[in-house]
Design a protein around this motif. Structure first.
Motif, PDB file in Angstrom:
ATOM      1  N   LEU A  55       0.832  -1.212   0.000  1.00  0.00           N
ATOM      2  CA  LEU A  55       0.000   0.000   0.000  1.00  0.00           C
ATOM      3  C   LEU A  55       0.864   1.259   0.000  1.00  0.00           C
ATOM      4  N   HIS A  58       2.248   1.965  -3.321  1.00  0.00           N
ATOM      5  CA  HIS A  58       1.203   2.101  -4.354  1.00  0.00           C
ATOM      6  C   HIS A  58       1.321   1.017  -5.421  1.00  0.00           C
ATOM      7  N   SER A  60       0.279  -3.126  -6.575  1.00  0.00           N
ATOM      8  CA  SER A  60      -0.898  -3.991  -6.518  1.00  0.00           C
ATOM      9  C   SER A  60      -0.479  -5.406  -6.137  1.00  0.00           C
TER      10      SER A  60
END
Length: 208
Positions: A55, A58, A60
């Motif tokens: 997170l 940023h 996935s």
């Protein structure tokens, strides 16, 4: 030169996520050795730290699994390695196989029934229900079963980890209340309830 740079660009995420995964696990293991609390188990802390890192950067889940997914492939050989202690204890297993068989079948059936029942009670959709069913199997096998029956293998892996952590943690509490003193029965209980994590916990208890 261009091909070398391209190769480095392809290798960087793999090396980075692999190093981060192994590093977080070793850190969590060191913390757990000093403070052996169930909420500090490496199987719980390492994924939490990785989630924070994903997170914060940023990224996935797809990016992470592309970089460190090869570690998942190593779970297969690690699970197969359980054949070694099974072979070493073959005499004990041969003497007690009827009881062990009944316990494993009953435990596995209960896990599947409870998973399906709770999923139905909370109105989860079909894919989530099917992803939950193999949660009490070791990760590599659970993911294969999930894919075969129409579940989501990656989600099943998460359910397996949660089941293992909670099973290994709460297993001690349950065993403290149950009149079970046999080391064989306690080990089988933890193994059926929490697969690999339960087996590791039983091994740790057995050495104390």
């Amino acid at each position: 030169m261009d091909s070398l740079l391209h190769w480095i660009e392809q290798l960087a995420p793999v090396a980075g996520w692999t190093a981060l995964t192994v590093g977080f696990y070793l850190l969590a293991k060191r913390v757990y050795r000093r403070w052996p609390r169930w909420w500090l188990m490496p199987l719980a802390v390492a994924p939490a730290l990785l989630m924070i890192a994903v997170l914060a950067l940023h990224e996935s889940y797809r990016d992470y699994i592309r970089g460190a997914g090869w570690l998942m492939l190593m779970l297969g050989p690690a699970t197969v390695a359980f054949a070694v202690p099974i072979y070493e204890q073959r005499a004990l297993i041969w003497r007690t196989w009827p009881v062990l068989l009944v316990g494993m079948v009953a435990g596995s059936a209960t896990a599947v029934a409870v998973s399906w029942g709770l999923a139905s009670l909370f109105g989860l959709d079909q894919s989530l229900r099917l992803s939950l069913l193999p949660r009490s199997i070791s990760t590599p096998f659970a993911m294969e079963v999930s894919a075969d029956i129409g579940g989501l293998p990656d989600l099943t892996a998460v359910f397996v980890v949660v089941t293992g952590v909670l099973g290994a943690a709460l297993g001690d509490v349950v065993l403290a209340w149950l009149p079970v003193r046999s080391a064989l029965a306690r080990g089988a209980f933890l193994g059926v309830a929490a697969h690999g994590a339960g087996t590791a916990r039983a091994h740790r208890i057995g050495r104390v």
